[in-house]
Design an enzyme around this catalytic site. Structure first.
Site, PDB file in Angstrom:
ATOM      1  N   GLU A 169       1.353  -1.255  -0.153  1.00 56.56           N
ATOM      2  CA  GLU A 169      -0.173   0.218  -0.134  1.00 56.56           C
ATOM      3  C   GLU A 169       0.912   1.058   0.057  1.00 56.56           C
ATOM      4  O   GLU A 169       1.706   1.350   0.341  1.00 56.56           O
ATOM      5  CB  GLU A 169      -0.891   0.301   1.438  1.00 56.56           C
ATOM      6  CG  GLU A 169      -2.293  -1.085   1.272  1.00 56.56           C
ATOM      7  CD  GLU A 169      -2.233  -1.722   2.498  1.00 56.56           C
ATOM      8  OE1 GLU A 169      -1.872  -1.360   3.264  1.00 56.56           O
ATOM      9  OE2 GLU A 169      -3.849  -1.262   2.730  1.00 56.56           O
ATOM     10  N   CYS A 188       3.686   8.415   1.618  1.00 58.11           N
ATOM     11  CA  CYS A 188       3.967   7.813   2.391  1.00 58.11           C
ATOM     12  C   CYS A 188       3.843   6.373   1.854  1.00 58.11           C
ATOM     13  O   CYS A 188       2.626   5.551   1.622  1.00 58.11           O
ATOM     14  CB  CYS A 188       2.849   7.964   3.479  1.00 58.11           C
ATOM     15  SG  CYS A 188       3.032   6.664   5.044  1.00 58.11           S
ATOM     16  N   CYS A 204       6.731  -6.359   9.082  1.00 62.82           N
ATOM     17  CA  CYS A 204       7.461  -5.730   9.357  1.00 62.82           C
ATOM     18  C   CYS A 204       7.536  -7.130  10.656  1.00 62.82           C
ATOM     19  O   CYS A 204       6.564  -7.546  11.545  1.00 62.82           O
ATOM     20  CB  CYS A 204       6.797  -4.517   9.826  1.00 62.82           C
ATOM     21  SG  CYS A 204       8.223  -3.762  10.956  1.00 62.82           S
ATOM     22  N   CYS A 231       6.120  -3.852  16.680  1.00 58.11           N
ATOM     23  CA  CYS A 231       5.537  -3.038  17.907  1.00 58.11           C
ATOM     24  C   CYS A 231       4.528  -3.367  18.355  1.00 58.11           C
ATOM     25  O   CYS A 231       3.380  -3.409  17.375  1.00 58.11           O
ATOM     26  CB  CYS A 231       5.148  -1.304  17.737  1.00 58.11           C
ATOM     27  SG  CYS A 231       7.531  -1.472  16.986  1.00 58.11           S
ATOM     28  N   CYS A 256       1.069  -1.250  16.610  1.00 57.55           N
ATOM     29  CA  CYS A 256       0.981  -1.266  14.631  1.00 57.55           C
ATOM     30  C   CYS A 256       0.743  -2.708  14.452  1.00 57.55           C
ATOM     31  O   CYS A 256       1.122  -3.522  14.424  1.00 57.55           O
ATOM     32  CB  CYS A 256       2.518  -0.733  14.531  1.00 57.55           C
ATOM     33  SG  CYS A 256       2.623  -0.608  12.964  1.00 57.55           S
ATOM     34  N   GLY A 289       6.369  -1.539   7.260  1.00 65.35           N
ATOM     35  CA  GLY A 289       8.074  -2.384   7.254  1.00 65.35           C
ATOM     36  C   GLY A 289       9.002  -1.003   7.993  1.00 65.35           C
ATOM     37  O   GLY A 289       8.530   0.066   8.247  1.00 65.35           O
ATOM     38  N   GLU A 290       9.546  -2.004   8.176  1.00 66.30           N
ATOM     39  CA  GLU A 290      11.207  -0.448   8.771  1.00 66.30           C
ATOM     40  C   GLU A 290      12.192  -0.183   7.615  1.00 66.30           C
ATOM     41  O   GLU A 290      13.613  -1.767   7.406  1.00 66.30           O
ATOM     42  CB  GLU A 290      11.293  -1.481   9.934  1.00 66.30           C
ATOM     43  CG  GLU A 290      13.330  -0.953  10.382  1.00 66.30           C
ATOM     44  CD  GLU A 290      13.019   0.996  11.212  1.00 66.30           C
ATOM     45  OE1 GLU A 290      12.064   0.730  11.718  1.00 66.30           O
ATOM     46  OE2 GLU A 290      13.790   1.608  10.305  1.00 66.30           O
ATOM     47  N   SER A 308      11.213   7.494   8.470  1.00 67.79           N
ATOM     48  CA  SER A 308      11.340   7.175   9.816  1.00 67.79           C
ATOM     49  C   SER A 308      11.782   5.398  10.430  1.00 67.79           C
ATOM     50  O   SER A 308      11.405   4.793   9.358  1.00 67.79           O
ATOM     51  CB  SER A 308       9.703   7.292   9.685  1.00 67.79           C
ATOM     52  OG  SER A 308       8.989   6.451  11.308  1.00 67.79           O
ATOM     53  N   SER A 349      10.747   7.385  15.464  1.00 66.59           N
ATOM     54  CA  SER A 349       9.468   6.267  16.879  1.00 66.59           C
ATOM     55  C   SER A 349       9.982   5.429  17.942  1.00 66.59           C
ATOM     56  O   SER A 349      10.289   5.475  18.597  1.00 66.59           O
ATOM     57  CB  SER A 349       8.844   5.128  15.746  1.00 66.59           C
ATOM     58  OG  SER A 349       8.474   5.558  14.652  1.00 66.59           O
ATOM     59  N   LEU A 350       9.603   7.211  19.302  1.00 68.86           N
ATOM     60  CA  LEU A 350       9.862   7.048  20.140  1.00 68.86           C
ATOM     61  C   LEU A 350       9.275   6.795  20.788  1.00 68.86           C
ATOM     62  O   LEU A 350       9.220   5.356  22.154  1.00 68.86           O
ATOM     63  CB  LEU A 350      10.879   8.514  20.799  1.00 68.86           C
ATOM     64  CG  LEU A 350      11.494   8.065  22.190  1.00 68.86           C
ATOM     65  CD1 LEU A 350      13.186   7.904  22.245  1.00 68.86           C
ATOM     66  CD2 LEU A 350      12.234  10.075  22.299  1.00 68.86           C
ATOM     67  N   HIS A 351       8.098   7.532  21.359  1.00 67.27           N
ATOM     68  CA  HIS A 351       7.055   6.219  21.844  1.00 67.27           C
ATOM     69  C   HIS A 351       6.751   6.792  23.335  1.00 67.27           C
ATOM     70  O   HIS A 351       6.124   6.133  23.795  1.00 67.27           O
ATOM     71  CB  HIS A 351       6.310   5.274  21.106  1.00 67.27           C
ATOM     72  CG  HIS A 351       6.443   5.598  19.469  1.00 67.27           C
ATOM     73  ND1 HIS A 351       5.742   6.593  19.099  1.00 67.27           N
ATOM     74  CD2 HIS A 351       6.453   4.986  18.819  1.00 67.27           C
ATOM     75  CE1 HIS A 351       5.677   5.982  18.047  1.00 67.27           C
ATOM     76  NE2 HIS A 351       6.214   4.803  17.268  1.00 67.27           N
ATOM     77  N   ASN A 401      -4.176   5.348  16.115  1.00 65.09           N
ATOM     78  CA  ASN A 401      -5.240   4.742  15.410  1.00 65.09           C
ATOM     79  C   ASN A 401      -4.690   3.199  15.890  1.00 65.09           C
ATOM     80  O   ASN A 401      -4.938   2.747  15.262  1.00 65.09           O
ATOM     81  CB  ASN A 401      -4.737   4.883  13.619  1.00 65.09           C
ATOM     82  CG  ASN A 401      -4.009   6.419  13.546  1.00 65.09           C
ATOM     83  OD1 ASN A 401      -5.213   7.086  13.254  1.00 65.09           O
ATOM     84  ND2 ASN A 401      -3.362   6.914  12.651  1.00 65.09           N
ATOM     85  N   CYS A 442      -1.528   6.204   9.978  1.00 60.59           N
ATOM     86  CA  CYS A 442      -0.503   5.308  10.456  1.00 60.59           C
ATOM     87  C   CYS A 442      -0.517   3.834  11.026  1.00 60.59           C
ATOM     88  O   CYS A 442      -1.684   4.257  11.889  1.00 60.59           O
ATOM     89  CB  CYS A 442       0.462   6.095  11.011  1.00 60.59           C
ATOM     90  SG  CYS A 442       1.345   7.762  10.693  1.00 60.59           S
TER      91      CYS A 442
HETATM   92  N1  SAH Z   1       8.486   0.775  10.923  1.00 61.15           N
HETATM   93  C1  SAH Z   1       8.896   2.599  10.440  1.00 61.15           C
HETATM   94  C2  SAH Z   1       8.566   3.192   9.986  1.00 61.15           C
HETATM   95  C3  SAH Z   1       7.369   2.676  10.214  1.00 61.15           C
HETATM   96  S1  SAH Z   1       5.934   3.144  10.985  1.00 61.15           S
HETATM   97  C4  SAH Z   1       9.092   3.168  12.397  1.00 61.15           C
HETATM   98  O1  SAH Z   1       8.328   2.290  13.066  1.00 61.15           O
HETATM   99  O2  SAH Z   1       8.720   4.865  11.843  1.00 61.15           O
HETATM  100  C5  SAH Z   1       5.428   4.996  10.533  1.00 61.15           C
HETATM  101  C6  SAH Z   1       5.222   5.547  11.470  1.00 61.15           C
HETATM  102  O3  SAH Z   1       3.447   5.223  12.312  1.00 61.15           O
HETATM  103  C7  SAH Z   1       5.382   5.605  13.234  1.00 61.15           C
HETATM  104  O4  SAH Z   1       6.141   6.202  13.886  1.00 61.15           O
HETATM  105  C8  SAH Z   1       4.758   3.947  14.173  1.00 61.15           C
HETATM  106  O5  SAH Z   1       5.563   4.364  15.459  1.00 61.15           O
HETATM  107  C9  SAH Z   1       3.450   5.181  13.472  1.00 61.15           C
HETATM  108  N2  SAH Z   1       2.276   4.223  13.832  1.00 61.15           N
HETATM  109  C10 SAH Z   1       2.051   2.326  14.058  1.00 61.15           C
HETATM  110  N3  SAH Z   1       1.142   2.377  14.539  1.00 61.15           N
HETATM  111  C11 SAH Z   1       0.763   3.264  14.727  1.00 61.15           C
HETATM  112  C12 SAH Z   1      -0.940   3.422  15.064  1.00 61.15           C
HETATM  113  N4  SAH Z   1      -1.547   2.269  15.093  1.00 61.15           N
HETATM  114  N5  SAH Z   1      -1.164   4.791  15.563  1.00 61.15           N
HETATM  115  C13 SAH Z   1      -0.350   6.012  14.879  1.00 61.15           C
HETATM  116  N6  SAH Z   1       0.633   5.045  14.764  1.00 61.15           N
HETATM  117  C14 SAH Z   1       1.377   4.105  14.392  1.00 61.15           C
HETATM  118 FE1  SF4 Z   2       6.913  -2.191  12.241  1.00 55.26          FE
HETATM  119 FE2  SF4 Z   2       7.376   0.554  12.302  1.00 55.26          FE
HETATM  120 FE3  SF4 Z   2       4.820  -0.667  12.183  1.00 55.26          FE
HETATM  121 FE4  SF4 Z   2       7.455  -1.457  14.682  1.00 55.26          FE
HETATM  122  S1  SF4 Z   2       5.947   0.768  14.216  1.00 55.26           S
HETATM  123  S2  SF4 Z   2       5.522  -2.713  14.198  1.00 55.26           S
HETATM  124  S3  SF4 Z   2       9.203  -0.354  13.295  1.00 55.26           S
HETATM  125  S4  SF4 Z   2       6.080  -1.014  10.520  1.00 55.26           S
END
Ligand code: SAH
Ligand code: SF4
Length: 379
Positions: A107, A120, A127, A131, A134, A179-180, A211, A233-235, A310, A353
């Site tokens: 996508e 995007c 991936c 996380c 995600c 993906g990462e 990212s 992506s610190l979180h 989300n 996202c």
């Molecule tokens: N793997 C990479 C890039 C793809 S994810 C990364 O983790 O940075 C892109 C962004 O979307 C990241 O910051 C990720 O943490 C965030 N993300 C993933 N799942 C999400 C969700 N359910 N709601 C909001 N943001 C999310």
């Molecule tokens: Fe992979 Fe990024 Fe999703 Fe983490 S947030 S599972 S690194 S796509």
């Protein structure tokens, strides 16, 4: 409104033995032409035809000699992606499902705004990093995308935009789809080089953002070869919580990640790191978390991007309230940090996202255990 389930019925047929020039950056094309006994400037000519003018037929590349065009036809091709689904969200966000070789699809999401069109893009099918918030992570890892498949997303969307509105093109690219990207380093770097190449897409380094969840060794490698913008992506502001949300933190904890980020921008004047921080109700969104976050990154030129969570069907979290996000953001700004709250866009087509889940036909593949998978993709 939810996205229509798609069954990917056919694949692109057996992989061709011809080399796909869509996936070669300037360096790659120069090497390719050297093997054909041609001068390096051929690379600029072909980049322009393929990426800027979107010509895929060698016979139409009129500034190449007839002999060279014939040679190219014999050994190479320009194979571009095809969309199997095109969706539009009520807010204008658009999502395409692009068919890949084999039975996978990926996508790509366009976020139109007044002054820019941001694409995007995805770098992997699925991936491996799991996380916990995600949906891509929950799905598991299927495979890396090739450079042609990564740049093909931009190629394809530019073609659609130009057909709809002559002159309109993607202005910004973020590697924030599935993906990462750092775990597909070898394919992602040439794709980002193509994005910046004046003869291809000509985007400035500030308009191409990678990212990452923080694969530290590859951050150092990226610093050696690239100058694109970095979002991390610190979180979570401490290791205990981050271990839970972003499990790769157990391998590369926050202090090591911050060191690598400092290094990334060290000799790049006026550059900063964008920290992504998903807002999870009652998990990482308290005043104390905000204060910890501000302390953590105060010595690094930074911008914080707060992302309202989300939801997706298997999710075990809830989105923080708007008032909570506002209060979190106020604490950051009192500590001198610039923060923005990402508007949630495209969630009615699962294009927001973390909602991207490629429709993978072969779901029977056994999932590797996390460690094994990680090793597998890092090889
Ligand atoms: N793997 C990479 C890039 C793809 S994810 C990364 O983790 O940075 C892109 C962004 O979307 C990241 O910051 C990720 O943490 C965030 N993300 C993933 N799942 C999400 C969700 N359910 N709601 C909001 N943001 C999310
Ligand atoms: Fe992979 Fe990024 Fe999703 Fe983490 S947030 S599972 S690194 S796509």
């Amino acid at each position: 409104m939810k996205s229509v389930p798609v069954k990917v019925v056919a694949d692109n047929g057996p992989a061709s033995s011809k080399i796909n020039l869509l996936g070669l950056d300037r360096k790659g094309l120069e090497g390719f032409f050297a093997e054909l006994g041609e001068k390096p400037f051929r690379a600029s000519q072909v980049l322009k035809w393929v990426h800027a003018r979107r010509v895929t037929d060698f016979s139409a590349m009129t500034d190449l000699s007839k002999g060279l065009r014939e040679k190219l036809e014999a050994v190479a091709e320009v194979r571009v992606p095809e969309a199997v689904l095109d969706q539009r969200s009520a807010d204008g966000t658009r999502k395409w499902l692009l068919r890949l070789d084999g039975s996978n699809a990926v996508e790509t999401v366009l976020i139109p705004e007044k002054s820019r069109d941001t694409l995007c893009i995805s770098s992997q099918v699925g991936c491996a990093l799991e996380c916990s918030f995600c949906s891509t992570g929950v799905q598991g890892f299927n495979r890396n995308l090739s450079t042609a498949e990564i740049i093909g997303q931009l190629w394809y969307v530019n073609k659609v935009l130009a057909e709809e509105e002559p002159g309109r093109q993607v202005t910004n690219v973020v590697f924030m789809g599935m993906g990462e990207p750092l775990l597909n380093f070898k394919q992602v770097v040439p794709a980002s080089e193509l994005m910046k190449d004046d003869h291809a897409y000509g985007l400035s380094k500030r308009r191409v953002t990678l990212s990452t969840s923080g694969v530290v060794p590859y951050l150092y490698r990226l610093a050696d070869v690239s100058d694109i913008s970095l979002a991390v992506s610190l979180h979570a502001p401490n290791d205990e919580l981050r271990n839970e949300l972003v499990p790769i933190n157990k391998r590369y904890p926050i202090e090591k990640l911050l060191e690598a980020c400092r290094h990334y921008i060290a000799d790049k004047p006026h550059r900063r790191i964008t920290w992504e921080y998903v807002m999870l109700d009652g998990v990482n969104d308290t005043d104390e978390h905000a204060r910890q976050l501000a302390r953590l990154i105060r010595d690094i030129p930074s911008k914080v991007n707060l992302i309202p969570f989300n939801p997706f069907p298997e999710a075990r979290y809830r989105r923080s309230s708007d008032a909570r996000i506002q209060q979190f953001s106020n604490i950051l700004s009192r500590a001198g940090l610039v923060s923005t709250t990402r508007k949630t866009r495209g969630d009615d087509i699962d294009g927001a996202c973390g909602q991207l889940v490629g429709k993978v036909a072969d779901r029977t593949k056994r999932r590797f255990k996390r460690e094994q998978r990680l090793q597998h993709v890092m090889e």
